[in-house]
Enzyme design. Structure first.
Site, PDB file in Angstrom:
ATOM      1  NE  ARG A   1     -12.743 -11.931 -10.918  1.00  0.00           N
ATOM      2  CZ  ARG A   1     -13.933 -12.488 -10.729  1.00  0.00           C
ATOM      3  NH1 ARG A   1     -14.014 -13.734 -10.314  1.00  0.00           N
ATOM      4  NH2 ARG A   1     -15.046 -11.797 -10.925  1.00  0.00           N
TER       5      ARG A   1
ATOM      6  N   GLY B   1     -18.479  -0.944  -8.598  1.00  0.00           N
ATOM      7  CA  GLY B   1     -19.094   0.361  -8.352  1.00  0.00           C
ATOM      8  C   GLY B   1     -18.729   0.948  -6.994  1.00  0.00           C
TER       9      GLY B   1
ATOM     10  CE  LYS C   1     -26.024   1.481  -5.131  1.00  0.00           C
ATOM     11  NZ  LYS C   1     -24.973   1.147  -4.166  1.00  0.00           N
TER      12      LYS C   1
ATOM     13  CB  SER D   1     -33.571   0.987   2.736  1.00  0.00           C
ATOM     14  OG  SER D   1     -32.208   0.859   2.427  1.00  0.00           O
TER      15      SER D   1
HETATM   16  P1  NDP Z   1     -19.620  -5.024  -8.137  1.00  0.00           P
HETATM   17  O1  NDP Z   1     -20.285  -6.239  -8.677  1.00  0.00           O
HETATM   18  O2  NDP Z   1     -19.678  -3.747  -8.877  1.00  0.00           O
HETATM   19  O3  NDP Z   1     -18.049  -5.387  -7.878  1.00  0.00           O
HETATM   20  C1  NDP Z   1     -17.675  -6.617  -7.316  1.00  0.00           C
HETATM   21  C2  NDP Z   1     -16.157  -6.644  -7.087  1.00  0.00           C
HETATM   22  O4  NDP Z   1     -15.818  -7.876  -6.451  1.00  0.00           O
HETATM   23  C3  NDP Z   1     -15.324  -6.562  -8.361  1.00  0.00           C
HETATM   24  O5  NDP Z   1     -14.118  -5.908  -8.088  1.00  0.00           O
HETATM   25  C4  NDP Z   1     -15.078  -8.054  -8.672  1.00  0.00           C
HETATM   26  O6  NDP Z   1     -13.903  -8.290  -9.440  1.00  0.00           O
HETATM   27  C5  NDP Z   1     -14.872  -8.583  -7.278  1.00  0.00           C
HETATM   28  N1  NDP Z   1     -15.127 -10.026  -7.226  1.00  0.00           N
HETATM   29  C6  NDP Z   1     -16.346 -10.630  -7.245  1.00  0.00           C
HETATM   30  N2  NDP Z   1     -16.185 -11.967  -7.207  1.00  0.00           N
HETATM   31  C7  NDP Z   1     -14.838 -12.201  -7.189  1.00  0.00           C
HETATM   32  C8  NDP Z   1     -14.040 -13.391  -7.152  1.00  0.00           C
HETATM   33  N3  NDP Z   1     -14.589 -14.607  -7.127  1.00  0.00           N
HETATM   34  N4  NDP Z   1     -12.688 -13.249  -7.130  1.00  0.00           N
HETATM   35  C9  NDP Z   1     -12.117 -12.020  -7.155  1.00  0.00           C
HETATM   36  N5  NDP Z   1     -12.817 -10.860  -7.183  1.00  0.00           N
HETATM   37  C10 NDP Z   1     -14.171 -10.962  -7.212  1.00  0.00           C
HETATM   38  O7  NDP Z   1     -20.205  -4.875  -6.649  1.00  0.00           O
HETATM   39  P2  NDP Z   1     -20.372  -3.553  -5.773  1.00  0.00           P
HETATM   40  O8  NDP Z   1     -19.173  -2.692  -5.928  1.00  0.00           O
HETATM   41  O9  NDP Z   1     -21.700  -2.985  -6.010  1.00  0.00           O
HETATM   42  O10 NDP Z   1     -20.404  -4.186  -4.293  1.00  0.00           O
HETATM   43  C11 NDP Z   1     -19.240  -4.711  -3.680  1.00  0.00           C
HETATM   44  C12 NDP Z   1     -19.543  -5.086  -2.236  1.00  0.00           C
HETATM   45  O11 NDP Z   1     -19.910  -3.913  -1.510  1.00  0.00           O
HETATM   46  C13 NDP Z   1     -20.725  -6.061  -2.076  1.00  0.00           C
HETATM   47  O12 NDP Z   1     -20.330  -7.057  -1.180  1.00  0.00           O
HETATM   48  C14 NDP Z   1     -21.833  -5.206  -1.490  1.00  0.00           C
HETATM   49  O13 NDP Z   1     -22.667  -5.963  -0.623  1.00  0.00           O
HETATM   50  C15 NDP Z   1     -21.024  -4.184  -0.685  1.00  0.00           C
HETATM   51  N6  NDP Z   1     -21.731  -2.923  -0.438  1.00  0.00           N
HETATM   52  C16 NDP Z   1     -21.886  -2.503   0.850  1.00  0.00           C
HETATM   53  C17 NDP Z   1     -22.529  -1.319   1.137  1.00  0.00           C
HETATM   54  C18 NDP Z   1     -22.719  -0.893   2.549  1.00  0.00           C
HETATM   55  O14 NDP Z   1     -23.511   0.025   2.786  1.00  0.00           O
HETATM   56  N7  NDP Z   1     -21.998  -1.457   3.505  1.00  0.00           N
HETATM   57  C19 NDP Z   1     -23.065  -0.455   0.052  1.00  0.00           C
HETATM   58  C20 NDP Z   1     -22.821  -0.966  -1.277  1.00  0.00           C
HETATM   59  C21 NDP Z   1     -22.184  -2.167  -1.496  1.00  0.00           C
HETATM   60  P3  NDP Z   1     -13.940  -8.274 -11.060  1.00  0.00           P
HETATM   61  O15 NDP Z   1     -13.962  -6.822 -11.450  1.00  0.00           O
HETATM   62  O16 NDP Z   1     -12.714  -8.969 -11.480  1.00  0.00           O
HETATM   63  O17 NDP Z   1     -15.206  -8.985 -11.470  1.00  0.00           O
END
Ligand code: NDP
Length: 295
Positions: A161, A139, A75, A26
């Site tokens: 998951r 999120g 956030k 950023s």
């Molecule tokens: P969170 O940690 O809030 O959520 C992560 C999600 O991924 C959950 O649904 C989690 O499942 C799932 N997950 C993680 N590991 C596993 C696994 N081994 N097997 C199955 N499911 C899994 O993260 P955010 O929502 O903040 O971010 C998600 C993605 O979005 C990230 O990769 C981030 O880099 C990207 N992002 C991109 C942006 C952009 O501008 N392009 C902006 C913001 C985020 P469970 O609930 O079961 O744990």
């Protein structure tokens, strides 16, 4: 020797609150915007320790910061300090952008707006009347689900998951929008295959496939798609995730998260500075930004 005169007592202040902040891109985006638009402002990353968010926000208000971004893990917590927020921020419970007007803080979520703008631009499609599947229930999934619903999706499927977290999002959506919203877990392969087959748009909002674990994908290799389907991955590193490669094999349209990252920043900047950035600048800046991220 020439003195560095770029920052003076009149320079407007912008920041990023998070932890970690070391890898954020950023500052490069916003400080380049300052230069391109000839705006006397500076954007600095501020690493905030756990329990210190309130102190930091008070400091930014006292220091008359124009605005700031908020990233992981603040956030949700930032809403405690906001005087006003958009309806979407209230519904979703998280914000990534705050504007400070004379000590009054207004919270926005430009992640979902940035996602929608990038999605429209890069696919030529919107969500009106579409069957949309969101993989993940963190999120980001939460704010994208609300955006898809508000933009007219006729059905939403949330796959995660942990089913309970998908159900949480579905309850929020059902309480605010008039559409069908169902949940499923990845482990139920049969149900997953059926949902995938019926979806128009499939969004990966999990962190599966994110660098360095680039061999991961939320989907198995044996799932089949059709070329009319659109696949969107919020991950921008790598630019082409395994998830997108799986979809490409079937001739589907695929888009990565770089545009979302770019536009969440652009929209935040427009909110802080009350400007509309011309398309000509956006085009040139996007090209440079992508080059920088792919270096
Ligand atoms: P969170 O940690 O809030 O959520 C992560 C999600 O991924 C959950 O649904 C989690 O499942 C799932 N997950 C993680 N590991 C596993 C696994 N081994 N097997 C199955 N499911 C899994 O993260 P955010 O929502 O903040 O971010 C998600 C993605 O979005 C990230 O990769 C981030 O880099 C990207 N992002 C991109 C942006 C952009 O501008 N392009 C902006 C913001 C985020 P469970 O609930 O079961 O744990």
């Amino acid at each position: 020797m020439k003195l560095n005169e770029s920052i003076t007592g009149r320079t407007r202040l912008l920041g990023l609150l998070g932890n970690p902040v070391e890898h954020s891109v950023s500052p490069q985006l916003h400080n380049t915007l300052n230069t391109l638009l000839g705006i006397d402002a500076v954007y600095i990353p501020l690493k905030v320790e756990k329990g210190k968010l309130g102190d930091m926000v008070a400091g930014l208000k006292a220091g008359n910061f124009t605005g700031f971004n908020v990233t992981i893990p603040f956030k949700e917590d930032i809403l405690r300090y906001a005087d006003h927020m958009t309806d979407e921020v209230r519904l979703v419970g998280s914000a990534n952008t705050v504007r400070n007007t004379g000590g009054v803080l207004f919270a926005f979520n430009t992640d979902s707006d940035g996602f929608f703008r990038a999605f429209e631009e890069e696919t030529g499609s919107g969500f009106q009347g579409k069957n949309v599947t969101i993989l993940g229930a963190g999120g980001t999934a939460r704010s994208l689900a609300a955006k898809a619903a508000s933009k007219g999706a006729y059905r939403l499927n949330i796959i995660n998951r942990t089913r309970r977290k998908a159900e949480d999002i579905a309850s929020m959506i059902r309480s605010s929008y008039d559409l069908v919203c169902e949940t499923e877990e990845f482990a139920n392969k049969l149900a997953l295959a059926k949902i995938m087959k019926e979806s128009d748009i499939i969004i990966n909002a999990t962190s599966l496939g994110l660098y360095p674990d680039i061999q991961e994908s939320p989907l198995d290799d044996d799932i089949r798609f059709n070329s009319e389907q659109i696949f969107y991955d919020v991950i921008y590193n790598p630019v082409k995730t395994r998830f997108l490669q799986q979809a490409e094999r079937f001739g589907c349209k695929t888009v990565g998260g770089l545009g979302m990252l770019f536009y969440q920043g652009i929209l935040a900047y427009e909110i802080w500075m009350d400007v509309k950035i011309p398309d000509s600048i956006l085009k040139e800046l996007y090209a440079e930004f992508s080059k920088y991220l792919c270096r």
